[in-house]
Write an enzyme that holds these catalytic residues in place. Structure first.
Site, PDB file in Angstrom:
ATOM      1  N   LYS A 126       0.864  -1.186   0.000  1.00  0.00           N
ATOM      2  CA  LYS A 126       0.000   0.000   0.000  1.00  0.00           C
ATOM      3  C   LYS A 126       0.894   1.227   0.000  1.00  0.00           C
ATOM      4  CE  LYS A 126      -4.407   1.182   0.179  1.00  0.00           C
ATOM      5  NZ  LYS A 126      -5.605   0.518  -0.336  1.00  0.00           N
ATOM      6  N   ASP A 166      -7.068   4.538  -4.375  1.00  0.00           N
ATOM      7  CA  ASP A 166      -7.727   4.392  -3.071  1.00  0.00           C
ATOM      8  C   ASP A 166      -8.336   5.773  -2.807  1.00  0.00           C
ATOM      9  OD1 ASP A 166      -7.922   2.463  -0.584  1.00  0.00           O
ATOM     10  OD2 ASP A 166      -7.426   4.397   0.277  1.00  0.00           O
TER      11      ASP A 166
HETATM   12  P1  NDP Z   1     -12.969   8.057  -2.533  1.00  0.00           P
HETATM   13  O1  NDP Z   1     -11.882   9.038  -2.344  1.00  0.00           O
HETATM   14  O2  NDP Z   1     -13.545   7.851  -3.890  1.00  0.00           O
HETATM   15  O3  NDP Z   1     -14.189   8.398  -1.550  1.00  0.00           O
HETATM   16  C1  NDP Z   1     -13.999   8.438  -0.178  1.00  0.00           C
HETATM   17  C2  NDP Z   1     -15.299   8.877   0.462  1.00  0.00           C
HETATM   18  O4  NDP Z   1     -15.179   8.752   1.877  1.00  0.00           O
HETATM   19  C3  NDP Z   1     -15.640  10.337   0.201  1.00  0.00           C
HETATM   20  O5  NDP Z   1     -17.025  10.499   0.219  1.00  0.00           O
HETATM   21  C4  NDP Z   1     -14.982  11.045   1.390  1.00  0.00           C
HETATM   22  O6  NDP Z   1     -15.542  12.311   1.716  1.00  0.00           O
HETATM   23  C5  NDP Z   1     -15.251  10.053   2.487  1.00  0.00           C
HETATM   24  N1  NDP Z   1     -14.193  10.182   3.502  1.00  0.00           N
HETATM   25  C6  NDP Z   1     -12.874   9.947   3.337  1.00  0.00           C
HETATM   26  N2  NDP Z   1     -12.196  10.213   4.465  1.00  0.00           N
HETATM   27  C7  NDP Z   1     -13.123  10.610   5.357  1.00  0.00           C
HETATM   28  C8  NDP Z   1     -13.057  11.007   6.694  1.00  0.00           C
HETATM   29  N3  NDP Z   1     -11.881  11.040   7.354  1.00  0.00           N
HETATM   30  N4  NDP Z   1     -14.219  11.336   7.313  1.00  0.00           N
HETATM   31  C9  NDP Z   1     -15.402  11.287   6.647  1.00  0.00           C
HETATM   32  N5  NDP Z   1     -15.521  10.925   5.360  1.00  0.00           N
HETATM   33  C10 NDP Z   1     -14.401  10.592   4.731  1.00  0.00           C
HETATM   34  O7  NDP Z   1     -12.409   6.669  -1.940  1.00  0.00           O
HETATM   35  P2  NDP Z   1     -12.918   5.205  -2.218  1.00  0.00           P
HETATM   36  O8  NDP Z   1     -14.383   5.178  -2.385  1.00  0.00           O
HETATM   37  O9  NDP Z   1     -12.046   4.619  -3.257  1.00  0.00           O
HETATM   38  O10 NDP Z   1     -12.506   4.476  -0.849  1.00  0.00           O
HETATM   39  C11 NDP Z   1     -13.399   4.395   0.273  1.00  0.00           C
HETATM   40  C12 NDP Z   1     -12.954   3.291   1.197  1.00  0.00           C
HETATM   41  O11 NDP Z   1     -12.936   2.037   0.483  1.00  0.00           O
HETATM   42  C13 NDP Z   1     -11.542   3.440   1.791  1.00  0.00           C
HETATM   43  O12 NDP Z   1     -11.513   2.855   3.068  1.00  0.00           O
HETATM   44  C14 NDP Z   1     -10.694   2.582   0.845  1.00  0.00           C
HETATM   45  O13 NDP Z   1      -9.498   2.145   1.458  1.00  0.00           O
HETATM   46  C15 NDP Z   1     -11.650   1.436   0.594  1.00  0.00           C
HETATM   47  N6  NDP Z   1     -11.366   0.635  -0.595  1.00  0.00           N
HETATM   48  C16 NDP Z   1     -11.345   1.223  -1.834  1.00  0.00           C
HETATM   49  C17 NDP Z   1     -11.113   0.449  -2.944  1.00  0.00           C
HETATM   50  C18 NDP Z   1     -11.201   0.999  -4.328  1.00  0.00           C
HETATM   51  O14 NDP Z   1     -11.152   0.203  -5.282  1.00  0.00           O
HETATM   52  N7  NDP Z   1     -11.360   2.305  -4.515  1.00  0.00           N
HETATM   53  C19 NDP Z   1     -10.780  -0.985  -2.830  1.00  0.00           C
HETATM   54  C20 NDP Z   1     -10.933  -1.517  -1.487  1.00  0.00           C
HETATM   55  C21 NDP Z   1     -11.180  -0.709  -0.429  1.00  0.00           C
HETATM   56  P3  NDP Z   1     -14.668  13.653   1.436  1.00  0.00           P
HETATM   57  O15 NDP Z   1     -14.636  13.775  -0.047  1.00  0.00           O
HETATM   58  O16 NDP Z   1     -15.414  14.737   2.119  1.00  0.00           O
HETATM   59  O17 NDP Z   1     -13.308  13.405   2.051  1.00  0.00           O
END
Ligand code: NDP
Length: 448
Positions: A126, A166
């Protein structure tokens, strides 16, 4: 925790001070491994668990870049190459201000077992940076990505380490990273990154895969109790890649998804989230979640963060899809009092240990992220297969492969839990099943 594993845990704590998310992730796995070391004591003799808890390599580097005002900015870059027993290191890059070594190590550690569960030949790693793309212009994001890759390129490669996206790293960032890798190395090496655009080596279904896979896992858990998603009310947190596509497939399976969120708050839309509007605001305009309520009107409400939690909304199924430790004990109690029957982690480690225990004690179907969100990395491995054979597969074929992989993960987790006397415990099943394959490969490969 089994007393034979306590010294291992103590050593990890001592060696990694201040890395609380990493310790939390290690604890969660070690809690499950007691029955395994009783059955296979040679794993302790060969220090396999100590070795798995120590990354093979950790790279930390300076990322200097110039912002639109001409000021030099400095961020910190990371790549943790955790375990290569099953294949080249594989795992995403996270760009978010909260990133530090402990976050990257927790994600890399989880990735080892997740990747093992997919059945694909990929190790765990990662990376990321404390850079926040939010509010930055495209040019700033490009300059940052180019600087980040100017160091990272020497550590990665299709047979070595294959990053992906991510939080904060989507198609735009992968494009800039790939462009700089190609420029520095003078190699069109498609297999060095996944999550690429469709016209330059990307795979259909990769964008949807994590969210879709999470919902497929829920479908399989519910089926084990002769139930389905049809007609269920679902609450989803986040509004990024995982949340959007979890919402899409849950809606397709007949569920009413009533929430979405970001770091500014959450939206409750009892009539059901209008996904086209949400995609327009979050994917196209990169806007905030309260824009949704302004444009949707009707009974949709915005609740700012600090004024309530998305988990207070009544739902049959909860899908935390935003970030780590976003669903606490009090949230689990609220969901339980509203009759939740299934919870699946679309995000990595969104549920605290206390909340997980509450769900398990109440016999709620609970899917840990390393199983439920493995569809993303599994489809990244399918992207690597297409790149290696210079082929590109159709949507339906790739979707069916993902469906088959998710069913395999579900069934393996269920079977391992059953085998170790913990039927229905998907956390133990995922940890044991993911761990055994890596441990056996490490034993076979000697002390390295
Ligand atoms: P994105 O950046 O596309 O979206 C993240 C979302 O979560 C946004 O809505 C963001 O809001 C919110 N968010 C992030 N940090 C915080 C925080 N500290 N507090 C509140 N809201 C938060 O990321 P992904 O959708 O790709 O990833 C989401 C999760 O899924 C993560 O845990 C990631 O590790 C996991 N994941 C992702 C994969 C992928 O293929 N993308 C694969 C496997 C797991 P804001 O914009 O306001 O920050």
């Amino acid at each position: 925790m089994d007393e034979k594993l306590q010294p291992v845990r103590d050593a990890v704590l001592k060696r990694n001070p201040g890395e609380k998310e990493f310790i939390q992730a290690v604890d969660e796995v070690l809690e499950s491994l007691g029955p395994v070391v009783s059955r296979r004591p040679e794993l302790l003799d060969a220090s396999v668990i100590e070795r798995i808890c120590e990354p093979e390599r950790q790279i930390i580097f300076r990322v200097p870049w110039v912002d639109d005002a001409g000021k030099v900015q400095i961020n910190r870059g990371f790549r943790v190459e955790f375990n290569s027993a099953l294949g080249p290191y594989k795992g995403g890059l996270r760009f978010h201000p909260s990133v530090y070594l402990g976050i990257i190590k927790f994600l890399g550690f989880e990735q080892i077992f997740k990747n093992s569960l997919t059945g694909m030949p990929i190790g765990g790693g990662k990376g990321g940076s404390d850079f926040s793309p939010a509010g930055r212009s495209d040019e700033e994001v490009m300059r940052f990505c180019q600087s980040f890759m100017t160091e990272l390129y020497r550590h990665i490669g299709e047979y070595t380490d294959v990053p992906a996206g991510d939080i904060g790293v989507g198609g735009r960032e992968i494009g800039y990273l790939f462009g700089q890798y190609k420029r520095i190395t003078n190699r069109y090496e498609s297999g060095v990154l996944t999550g690429k655009g469709l016209s330059w080596g990307g795979s259909l279904v990769r964008t949807e895969a994590t969210g879709y896979g999470t919902v497929m896992f829920v479908q399989d858990m519910l089926a084990s109790r002769n139930d389905t998603l049809d007609g269920k009310t679902v609450s989803v947190s986040g509004s990024g890649n995982v949340a959007i596509y979890a919402t899409e497939l849950a809606q397709r399976f007949g569920a009413n998804v009533v929430t979405a969120s970001d770091s500014s708050g959450y939206v409750h839309d009892p009539k059901g989230i209008d996904l086209e509007l949400l995609k327009q605001i979050k994917d196209v305009e990169r806007g905030r979640i309260n824009d949704y309520v302004e444009r949707r009107g009707g009974s949709a409400k915005f609740i700012p963060s600090g004024k309530g939690s998305v988990w207070e909304v009544s739902a049959d199924v909860a899908l935390p899809c935003a970030t780590q430790n976003e669903l606490h004990g009090k949230d689990a109690k609220a969901l339980l009092s509203n009759g939740v029957v299934a919870v699946a982690e679309g995000a990595n480690m969104p549920t605290t240990a206390e909340a997980t225990r509450l769900f398990q004690n109440a016999d709620v179907l609970f899917a840990p992220g390393k199983a439920a969100n493995a569809g993303g990395v599994a489809t990244s491995a399918l992207e690597m297969q297409q790149n290696a054979s210079r082929d590109s597969w159709g949507f339906d074929y790739t979707y069916d492969r993902l469906r088959e992989i998710m069913r395999g993960i579900h069934d393996n987790c269920a079977a391992s839990a059953e085998d170790y006397g913990l039927p229905g415990n998907y956390v133990a099943g995922a940890n044991i099943s993911g761990f055994m394959k890596v441990a056996d490969a490490m034993l076979a490969q000697g002390v390295i």
